[in-house]
Design an enzyme around this catalytic site. Structure first.
Site, mmCIF file in Angstrom:
data_model
loop_
_atom_site.group_PDB
_atom_site.id
_atom_site.type_symbol
_atom_site.label_atom_id
_atom_site.label_comp_id
_atom_site.label_asym_id
_atom_site.label_seq_id
_atom_site.Cartn_x
_atom_site.Cartn_y
_atom_site.Cartn_z
ATOM 1 C CD GLU A 102 37.741 41.488 47.107
ATOM 2 O OE1 GLU A 102 38.755 40.889 47.485
ATOM 3 O OE2 GLU A 102 37.590 41.914 45.959
ATOM 4 C CE LYS A 160 46.954 42.172 43.805
ATOM 5 N NZ LYS A 160 46.009 41.953 44.913
ATOM 6 N NE ARG A 170 45.371 38.877 40.246
ATOM 7 C CZ ARG A 170 45.550 38.426 41.475
ATOM 8 N NH1 ARG A 170 44.579 37.757 42.081
ATOM 9 N NH2 ARG A 170 46.686 38.619 42.126
HETATM 10 C C1 LIG Z 1 45.310 40.911 45.597
HETATM 11 C C2 LIG Z 1 43.928 40.912 46.143
HETATM 12 C C3 LIG Z 1 43.363 39.762 46.722
HETATM 13 C C4 LIG Z 1 44.116 38.472 46.938
HETATM 14 O O1 LIG Z 1 44.529 37.895 45.731
HETATM 15 P P1 LIG Z 1 45.696 36.802 45.716
HETATM 16 O O2 LIG Z 1 45.878 36.529 44.269
HETATM 17 O O3 LIG Z 1 45.221 35.622 46.441
HETATM 18 O O4 LIG Z 1 46.874 37.433 46.362
HETATM 19 C C5 LIG Z 1 42.046 39.824 47.153
HETATM 20 N N1 LIG Z 1 41.325 40.966 47.061
HETATM 21 C C6 LIG Z 1 41.847 42.090 46.516
HETATM 22 C C7 LIG Z 1 41.005 43.294 46.440
HETATM 23 C C8 LIG Z 1 43.151 42.105 46.035
HETATM 24 O O5 LIG Z 1 43.656 43.226 45.512
#
Ligand SMILES: *Cc1c(COP(=O)(O)O)cnc(C)c1O
Length: 341
Positions: free
Chosen positions: A220, A184, A82
Site C-alpha cells: 500500500e 493503525k 479496528r
Molecule cells: C487509515 C489507513 C488507511 C485507510 O483506511 P480507511 O479506514 O479507509 O480510512 C490505509 N492505510 C493505512 C496505512 C492507514 O493508516
C-alpha cells in the site's frame, strides 16, 4: 446554536480547534465514564509511555451532512473494532466498542456547528486515539492511558476535481512481515516521514511500498490501500497480512460487487501485473479514492490507460456510488450510516 462562520469549501486538511473533545482515563485496570472538555491541552508526565516508546494507536473517520440535512458518520463500528485490534497489538487496554461509538456521537454532537453543510465537499474529521500516559522507563506497557477524540473541520479533498497523481516505488519498507503494518499506529507513520518528504522533493505525490520479504508484491502507500481495475473490469485489491485493512477499501469492494455487479478479487498482486491494469486508485477515508495515473519504478514508468487528466471510468463509478451512499443520495446497506442527528 448556529453553524460557525467558516469558509467550508476553502478549508484545507489541517487542525482547526473546535469547542469540545472527549476524554476517558484508564486507571487501576478500568476505563472511567469519560467526559467532554473544552481544554485541548494534555498534561502528561515527561516519561509517559507514548513519549518514550510510542505506545499509541488511532482511528480516523468523518462526520458530515447528508442531502436531507442529517449529521451522520460512516461505519463507526468498524473503526471501533479496528481500534481494538490495534490496541491489543501494542498492549494497550482496548476501549469498549459500544462506548467508542457513544463517544464519537457525543463528540460530534458537541461540535455540530463545525459539521460542514451538505454540498460544500467539506467534512468534520474525527480523530479517536489512545496513548500510554503514565511514566515508563524500563520497557513495558504503561499502567495508565487516555482515550480521546477530537474533531477538526477539513476541506474538500479534491479542490477543482480529482486529478490523477504520480507515485513512485519506495526503496524503503513500510512494515515488516509479522510486524505492525496491519494496525493503525503512529509508529507506522513516523517511519514513513523520511520517505514521503523525499518523494515530494523528487516530484512524486506518494510512495508505493512493496512486500518487505520479497519486494515483488504490491502492499500500500503510507496511508491508503490500492485498488486496481483490470481490462475486463474486475476490481482487484492487494491482500497481505502487513496491509492496514482500510474501511473505505472494504466498502468499495462491497459496492463494486453488490451495486455495480463487478467481479472483485482480494488477493496478492504481483508488481509485474501492474502494466496490465487499466486503472489504479488509492483508497482511504480522507479522499475516498485518489486516482493514480502513473507509477515510477527506478527509471521505468507504468502509465495507466486512464491517463493523467481524469479518474478512470470504473474508479469514477465506484467513487460516485460510495460517496452517493455516504451522502444519502443512494440507499446504504443496512448498518452503514450512523445517524447522529
Ligand atoms: C487509515 C489507513 C488507511 C485507510 O483506511 P480507511 O479506514 O479507509 O480510512 C490505509 N492505510 C493505512 C496505512 C492507514 O493508516
Amino acid at each position: 446554536m448556529a453553524k460557525k462562520n467558516i469558509d467550508w469549501s476553502g478549508l484545507g486538511f489541517g487542525y482547526v480547534k473546535t469547542d469540545k473533545r472527549f476524554v476517558s482515563e484508564y486507571k487501576n485496570g478500568h476505563w472511567d465514564e469519560g467526559r467532554l472538555t473544552d481544554d485541548e491541552k494534555i498534561v502528561i508526565n515527561e516519561c509517559a509511555g507514548v513519549l518514550q516508546y510510542a505506545q499509541t494507536v488511532f482511528e480516523g473517520l468523518k462526520a458530515y451532512t447528508t442531502v436531507d440535512g442529517h449529521i451522520v458518520t460512516f461505519r463507526p463500528d468498524l473503526n471501533a473494532a479496528r481500534l481494538e485490534d490495534s490496541a491489543k497489538r501494542l498492549e494497550i487496554p482496548p476501549y469498549p466498542q459500544d462506548k467508542f461509538i457513544d463517544a464519537v456521537v457525543k463528540t460530534v454532537e458537541a461540535n455540530q456547528d463545525y459539521v460542514p453543510p451538505y454540498g460544500t465537499g467539506a467534512t468534520l474529521y474525527v480523530r479517536p486515539y489512545i496513548f500510554g500516559s503514565s511514566p515508563v522507563i524500563g520497557v513495558k506497557p504503561a499502567e495508565e492511558y487516555q482515550f480521546r477524540i477530537f474533531t477538526t473541520p477539513v476541506g474538500p479533498y479534491f479542490k477543482g476535481g480529482a486529478k490523477p497523481i504520480t507515485i513512485r516505488v519506495s526503496d524503503y519498507d513500510r512494515a515488516a512481515p509479522h510486524g505492525t503494518g496491519h494496525i493503525k499506529a503512529g509508529l507506522n507513520y513516523a517511519m514513513s516521514l523520511y520517505q514521503i518528504v523525499d518523494a515530494h522533493n523528487q516530484g512524486f505525490d506518494e510512495n508505493m511500498y512493496l512486500d518487505p520479504a520479497t519486494r515483488t508484491k504490491v502492499e500500500e502507500t503510507g496511508g491508503a490501500n490500492f485498488l486496481f481495475i483490470t481490462k475486463d473490469k474486475t476490481v482487484v485489491t492487494p491482500k497481505s497480512s502487513s496491509i492496514l485493512p482500510s474501511i473505505t477499501r472494504r466498502s468499495l469492494m462491497y459496492v463494486a460487487e453488490h451495486y455495480l455487479g463487478l467481479k472483485v478479487e482480494h488477493r496478492e498482486v504481483a508488481f509485474e501485473e501492474l502494466k496490465d491494469f487499466e486503472e489504479c486508485g488509492l483508497c482511504g477515508t480522507a479522499a475516498v479514492i485518489s486516482p493514480v495515473g502513473k507509477i515510477y519504478d527506478h527509471g521505468r514508468e507504468i502509465c495507466f490507460p486512464s491517463g493523467m487528466d481524469d479518474m478512470g471510468p470504473v474508479t469514477k463509478e465506484l467513487y460516485e456510488t460510495l460517496t452517493g451512499i455516504q451522502m444519502g443520495r443512494i440507499e446504504a446497506p443496512e448498518g452503514w450510516i450512523k445517524v447522529i442527528k
